[in-house]
Design an enzyme around this catalytic site. Sequence first.
Site, PDB file in Angstrom:
ATOM      1  N   ARG A  20     -68.410  11.803  70.590  1.00 12.79           N
ATOM      2  CA  ARG A  20     -68.526  10.371  70.239  1.00 12.79           C
ATOM      3  C   ARG A  20     -68.700  10.118  68.743  1.00 12.79           C
ATOM      4  NH1 ARG A  20     -72.005   7.047  74.668  1.00 12.79           N
ATOM      5  NH2 ARG A  20     -70.775   5.277  73.976  1.00 12.79           N
ATOM      6  N   ASP A  61     -67.263   3.340  82.463  1.00 12.95           N
ATOM      7  CA  ASP A  61     -68.644   3.101  82.880  1.00 12.95           C
ATOM      8  C   ASP A  61     -68.786   2.931  84.399  1.00 12.95           C
ATOM      9  OD1 ASP A  61     -69.490   3.324  80.298  1.00 12.95           O
ATOM     10  OD2 ASP A  61     -69.815   1.188  79.955  1.00 12.95           O
ATOM     11  N   CYS A  81     -74.673  13.643  71.716  1.00 13.37           N
ATOM     12  CA  CYS A  81     -74.643  12.675  72.801  1.00 13.37           C
ATOM     13  C   CYS A  81     -74.202  13.402  74.050  1.00 13.37           C
ATOM     14  CB  CYS A  81     -73.666  11.561  72.454  1.00 13.37           C
ATOM     15  SG  CYS A  81     -73.470  10.401  73.781  1.00 13.37           S
ATOM     16  N   ARG A 120     -77.061   4.725  70.526  1.00 12.38           N
ATOM     17  CA  ARG A 120     -75.958   4.837  69.577  1.00 12.38           C
ATOM     18  C   ARG A 120     -75.484   3.465  69.083  1.00 12.38           C
ATOM     19  NH1 ARG A 120     -72.808   9.032  69.132  1.00 12.38           N
ATOM     20  NH2 ARG A 120     -71.088   7.598  68.798  1.00 12.38           N
ATOM     21  N   LYS A 177     -75.332  -6.063  79.063  1.00 12.14           N
ATOM     22  CA  LYS A 177     -75.925  -5.252  77.992  1.00 12.14           C
ATOM     23  C   LYS A 177     -74.946  -5.100  76.825  1.00 12.14           C
ATOM     24  CE  LYS A 177     -75.799  -0.561  78.157  1.00 12.14           C
ATOM     25  NZ  LYS A 177     -75.288   0.024  76.918  1.00 12.14           N
ATOM     26  N   ASN A 178     -73.692  -4.751  77.166  1.00  9.44           N
ATOM     27  CA  ASN A 178     -72.744  -4.436  76.090  1.00  9.44           C
ATOM     28  C   ASN A 178     -72.233  -5.669  75.351  1.00  9.44           C
ATOM     29  OD1 ASN A 178     -73.095  -1.780  76.625  1.00  9.44           O
ATOM     30  ND2 ASN A 178     -71.068  -1.429  77.533  1.00  9.44           N
ATOM     31  N   ARG A 232     -82.190   1.849  80.590  1.00 11.67           N
ATOM     32  CA  ARG A 232     -81.446   1.425  79.401  1.00 11.67           C
ATOM     33  C   ARG A 232     -80.417   0.363  79.773  1.00 11.67           C
ATOM     34  NH1 ARG A 232     -78.341   5.756  76.707  1.00 11.67           N
ATOM     35  NH2 ARG A 232     -77.767   3.888  75.587  1.00 11.67           N
TER      36      ARG A 232
HETATM   37  C1  UD1 Z   1     -68.697   1.367  74.379  1.00 11.88           C
HETATM   38  C2  UD1 Z   1     -69.721   0.972  75.410  1.00 11.88           C
HETATM   39  C3  UD1 Z   1     -69.863   2.050  76.475  1.00 11.88           C
HETATM   40  C4  UD1 Z   1     -68.504   2.389  77.067  1.00 11.88           C
HETATM   41  C5  UD1 Z   1     -67.477   2.669  75.978  1.00 11.88           C
HETATM   42  C6  UD1 Z   1     -66.056   2.823  76.523  1.00 11.88           C
HETATM   43  C7  UD1 Z   1     -71.239  -0.442  74.154  1.00 11.88           C
HETATM   44  C8  UD1 Z   1     -72.578  -0.598  73.546  1.00 11.88           C
HETATM   45  N1  UD1 Z   1     -70.979   0.741  74.741  1.00 11.88           N
HETATM   46  O1  UD1 Z   1     -69.163   2.554  73.744  1.00 11.88           O
HETATM   47  O2  UD1 Z   1     -70.731   1.578  77.492  1.00 11.88           O
HETATM   48  O3  UD1 Z   1     -68.616   3.554  77.877  1.00 11.88           O
HETATM   49  O4  UD1 Z   1     -67.446   1.597  75.016  1.00 11.88           O
HETATM   50  O5  UD1 Z   1     -65.685   1.708  77.234  1.00 11.88           O
HETATM   51  O6  UD1 Z   1     -70.428  -1.351  74.162  1.00 11.88           O
HETATM   52  N2  UD1 Z   1     -64.042   7.194  69.027  1.00 11.88           N
HETATM   53  C9  UD1 Z   1     -63.599   7.896  67.917  1.00 11.88           C
HETATM   54  N3  UD1 Z   1     -64.021   7.478  66.688  1.00 11.88           N
HETATM   55  C10 UD1 Z   1     -64.835   6.407  66.510  1.00 11.88           C
HETATM   56  C11 UD1 Z   1     -65.272   5.693  67.645  1.00 11.88           C
HETATM   57  C12 UD1 Z   1     -64.854   6.113  68.906  1.00 11.88           C
HETATM   58  O7  UD1 Z   1     -62.863   8.864  68.038  1.00 11.88           O
HETATM   59  O8  UD1 Z   1     -65.180   6.085  65.351  1.00 11.88           O
HETATM   60  C13 UD1 Z   1     -63.629   7.626  70.387  1.00 11.88           C
HETATM   61  C14 UD1 Z   1     -64.794   8.076  71.276  1.00 11.88           C
HETATM   62  O9  UD1 Z   1     -65.134   9.425  71.026  1.00 11.88           O
HETATM   63  C15 UD1 Z   1     -64.244   7.861  72.660  1.00 11.88           C
HETATM   64  C16 UD1 Z   1     -63.338   6.613  72.478  1.00 11.88           C
HETATM   65  O10 UD1 Z   1     -63.118   6.496  71.080  1.00 11.88           O
HETATM   66  O11 UD1 Z   1     -63.459   8.943  73.074  1.00 11.88           O
HETATM   67  C17 UD1 Z   1     -63.935   5.317  72.975  1.00 11.88           C
HETATM   68  O12 UD1 Z   1     -65.252   5.178  72.473  1.00 11.88           O
HETATM   69  P1  UD1 Z   1     -65.854   3.753  72.085  1.00 11.88           P
HETATM   70  O13 UD1 Z   1     -65.006   2.681  72.664  1.00 11.88           O
HETATM   71  O14 UD1 Z   1     -66.099   3.733  70.623  1.00 11.88           O
HETATM   72  O15 UD1 Z   1     -67.254   3.781  72.831  1.00 11.88           O
HETATM   73  P2  UD1 Z   1     -68.529   3.004  72.352  1.00 11.88           P
HETATM   74  O16 UD1 Z   1     -68.127   1.812  71.584  1.00 11.88           O
HETATM   75  O17 UD1 Z   1     -69.497   3.968  71.751  1.00 11.88           O
END
Ligand code: UD1
Length: 419
Positions: free
Chosen positions: A122, A306, A117, A93, A22-23, A398
């Site tokens: 996030r 995850d 969320c 998201r 999926k990711n 999902r």
């Molecule tokens: C992706 C995965 C999700 C997985 C996560 C962590 C997809 C579609 N989803 O989610 O399944 O659980 O990686 O491996 O690939 N953060 C910030 N600012 C930002 C972005 C992120 O502070 O602009 C923080 C988040 O709050 C969190 C950390 O960074 O604490 C990691 O989040 P992130 O890697 O961005 O998760 P996703 O990409 O949303």
Amino acid sequence: MDKIIVKGGHALKGTIPISGAKNATLPALAATLLTGERIHLSNIPHLKDVTTMLELLGQHGSAITVDERLGVEIDNSGVNNFRAPYDLVRTMRASILVMGPLVARHGMAEISLPGGCAIGSRPVNLHIDGLRAMGAEITLDEGYIRARADRLHGAHIILNPVTVTGTENLLMAATLAKGRTILENAAREPEVTDLAIFLNKMGARIQGLGSSILVIDGVDELHGTEHRIIPDRIETATFMVAAAVTGGDILLTDTDPEALETPIQIMREAGMAVELPEPGRIRVHVPDALRPVDLETCPYPGFPTDLQAQMLVLNSLARGTSRITETVFENRFMHVSELQRLGADIRVHGNIAEVHGVDHLLGAPVMATDLRASASLVLAGLAARGATTISRVYHIDRGYERIEEKLQALGADIQRTTS
Ligand code: UD1
């Protein structure tokens, strides 16, 4: 609303194929927006999130042909709408992934802010700051991120904390920017690397694949190509834990053990026998009682967040005490209170869950709170005595393709009811 009813106590046995990730699928679909030429993607899983991303592309003006067996063909020559509406973004998201490609190729994007969320705040500040560093003008109004740029330019961007979709968004944007972009502290997840491989097939010039420094030399345009999505490492590991907690013996095919080095190491410490009989296959069985294992979730190559919920179930059935520390997301222990309803002995102190193994779990009605949490409830139900009824199963659809069918094929007593 659909419910899943699991009657536990059946050892899983047999062979099951793993679906595409999926990711990796979601960013690949978004990346097709970077070209007007045809793209063919295969090994696409049938999941709600994938349907949502296809719906979003459709709204932008993509022409999409889905062939159940062969994959998805996308023609983005007619893209003319650059808005990702709240109704779609709030259900997923990862819709934010269209922002980088739209700004890079069309000079504009309007993306609804994802909003609340269940697993913490996030934010998407790093996606926004990165695009700004590449020259995009970004404003936030009426709940939308509005981004404009004549042509993005290269920039040196340090991502802190490391973010998966943030890295992907900026990576895609940088492929069409003028000059060189350096992404430092980039996410190293296999799904990021798969995206980079796909983008390079489209004509991008990305170096440093698999490392935390990605160097992207922008090109004027990208072209059509074909790409096969990598196997889902999270689905793979979820089935591995399912085999372990039911005392089963299963063979997983069409997967990639290399993407699961840390989880496999931890599972072996927990007493699981994990064998790699030939490329793309994993056999799992449990010769003795499960042992408790301590672990901490981390960005790749660390232990994935995850899989945290699934490991809580495993530890709940191990002999002894263990600690699971969640370092990636705040507020990602909501499934604990549901697991407690089944008799799990878990105490949460801040971002640490202390687990005291119990002799057995007992079935009960529970509610899914998010995607991976719902997988943990299915696992707990498979191991529990009696029936577990899981409501709000849309969360599981999902991210897990035909989970009840796949588990039934392994001998589980699991049914879906629609009411
Ligand atoms: C992706 C995965 C999700 C997985 C996560 C962590 C997809 C579609 N989803 O989610 O399944 O659980 O990686 O491996 O690939 N953060 C910030 N600012 C930002 C972005 C992120 O502070 O602009 C923080 C988040 O709050 C969190 C950390 O960074 O604490 C990691 O989040 P992130 O890697 O961005 O998760 P996703 O990409 O949303």
